[in-house]
Design a protein around this motif. Structure first.
Motif, short mmCIF file in Angstrom:
data_model
loop_
_atom_site.label_atom_id
_atom_site.label_comp_id
_atom_site.label_asym_id
_atom_site.label_seq_id
_atom_site.Cartn_x
_atom_site.Cartn_y
_atom_site.Cartn_z
N ASN A 35 0.86 -1.19 0.00
CA ASN A 35 0.00 0.00 0.00
C ASN A 35 0.90 1.24 0.00
O ASN A 35 1.47 1.60 1.03
N LYS A 93 0.23 4.38 -0.29
CA LYS A 93 -0.23 5.50 0.52
C LYS A 93 0.13 5.27 1.99
O LYS A 93 0.61 6.17 2.67
N LYS A 144 -0.98 14.11 1.07
CA LYS A 144 -2.12 14.58 0.28
C LYS A 144 -2.17 13.97 -1.12
O LYS A 144 -3.22 13.97 -1.76
N ARG A 145 -1.04 13.47 -1.59
CA ARG A 145 -0.99 13.01 -2.98
C ARG A 145 0.03 11.89 -3.11
O ARG A 145 1.14 11.97 -2.58
N GLN A 188 -5.34 2.13 -6.97
CA GLN A 188 -6.34 3.14 -7.29
C GLN A 188 -7.45 3.16 -6.25
O GLN A 188 -7.99 4.23 -5.93
N GLN A 229 -7.05 2.83 -3.23
CA GLN A 229 -6.50 3.56 -2.08
C GLN A 229 -6.31 5.04 -2.39
O GLN A 229 -5.81 5.78 -1.55
N GLY A 230 -6.69 5.45 -3.60
CA GLY A 230 -6.54 6.86 -3.97
C GLY A 230 -5.21 7.20 -4.60
O GLY A 230 -4.88 8.39 -4.78
N ILE A 274 -2.65 7.75 -7.59
CA ILE A 274 -2.71 8.12 -9.01
C ILE A 274 -1.69 7.27 -9.76
O ILE A 274 -0.50 7.28 -9.44
N TYR A 289 -12.04 -1.54 -4.94
CA TYR A 289 -11.70 -0.82 -6.17
C TYR A 289 -12.99 -0.34 -6.83
O TYR A 289 -14.00 -1.06 -6.85
N LYS A 290 -12.97 0.89 -7.35
CA LYS A 290 -14.14 1.46 -8.02
C LYS A 290 -13.83 1.62 -9.49
O LYS A 290 -12.85 2.28 -9.86
N ARG A 342 -13.59 2.91 -13.11
CA ARG A 342 -13.43 4.30 -13.52
C ARG A 342 -14.65 4.84 -14.28
O ARG A 342 -15.10 5.95 -14.04
N LYS A 348 -18.50 -0.59 -7.73
CA LYS A 348 -17.48 -1.01 -6.76
C LYS A 348 -17.16 -2.49 -6.93
O LYS A 348 -18.05 -3.32 -7.09
#
Length: 243
Positions: free
Chosen positions: A47, A49, A63-64, A90, A92-93, A95, A208-209, A211, A216
């Motif tokens: 992970n 993040k 933040k990113r 993705q 987990q946010g 990019i 996972y969502k 795109r 979901k």
């Protein structure tokens, strides 16, 4: 890790609105090969993040997170794991900026023998452009560049010359040396430790969502990446069932 650095896993506390904005930029294959050298496949289900949060001090908020990699179509099973990993990140946010591979010819000048090699394309450029664009948009105060590859020295130099008030931290993958060309430019150098990896794994079933459909889904962890304790339990269960 640098002495006296207060990381996300240990003490200290500061009010959220005073925390600096941290952004992590991962050289995907550089990190992958460093982790692969440990011969513990479960550490690859990482992970990124959570890893950033483990490395950044409490005075910063992540933040990113940007991960730059490329799909290699040569091995179907590896490609599937790579695609699943991207989806899990993705979720987990993170990019994900994906490049590609091309086939090129290499050879020996002495004997004339030729062979075909696969060459990654766009990975370094994607990472450089991500840092430059995010700096221009003022999306971070601290840039964490995760690599041991000296090709990124130009990106580091651009960031410090163009945005001298933004802090640059070189994060070296585990078991690698700080790249001396980037080290000269960076404000600080830290190293990913094994305990950071162990504490930053994705769950067995990663959300996972999709795109475009917005539906979901769940991405199961590849069996190859099962932690040792899970493999032991599965083996015992198999023996019992066969008995």
């Amino acid at each position: 890790m640098s002495k006296g650095r207060e990381t996300g896993s240990g003490g200290g506390w500061s009010l959220p609105f005073f925390r600096k904005r941290a952004a992590f930029y991962y050289d995907g294959f550089n990190l992958y090969h460093a982790v692969d050298a440990y011969k513990r496949p479960y550490l690859k289900w990482l992970n990124l993040k959570a890893l950033g949060r483990a490395i950044a001090p409490k005075s910063e908020v992540v933040k990113r997170v940007v991960w730059c990699s490329a799909f290699s179509p040569t091995h179907r099973s590896k490609l599937q794991r790579h695609e699943d990993y991207m989806k899990a990140l993705q979720g987990q946010g993170v990019i994900c900026r994906m490049g590609h591979f091309i086939h090129a010819m290499d050879g020996c000048n002495s004997c004339g023998h030729k062979w075909q090699i696969s060459v990654e394309k766009q990975g370094d450029v994607n990472l450089a452009l991500s840092i430059a664009a995010d700096a221009e948009d003022d999306l971070f105060d601290v840039c964490y560049l995760v690599t041991a590859d000296g090709d990124h020295a130009a990106t580091a130099r651009y960031l410090k010359e163009r945005f001298p008030k933004k802090r640059l931290v070189l994060v070296t993958p585990p078991g690698r040396y700080h790249n001396r060309h980037i080290e000269r430019i960076a404000d600080e150098c830290v190293e990913i430790q094994t305990q950071h990896l162990e504490a930053s794994l994705l769950p067995e079933m990663a959300k996972y969502k999709q795109r475009f459909l917005g539906r979901k889904e769940v991405v199961p962890r590849p069996e190859l990446y099962d932690p040792p304790q899970v493999r032991v339990k599965s083996h015992l269960k198999l023996i019992v069932n066969n008995g």
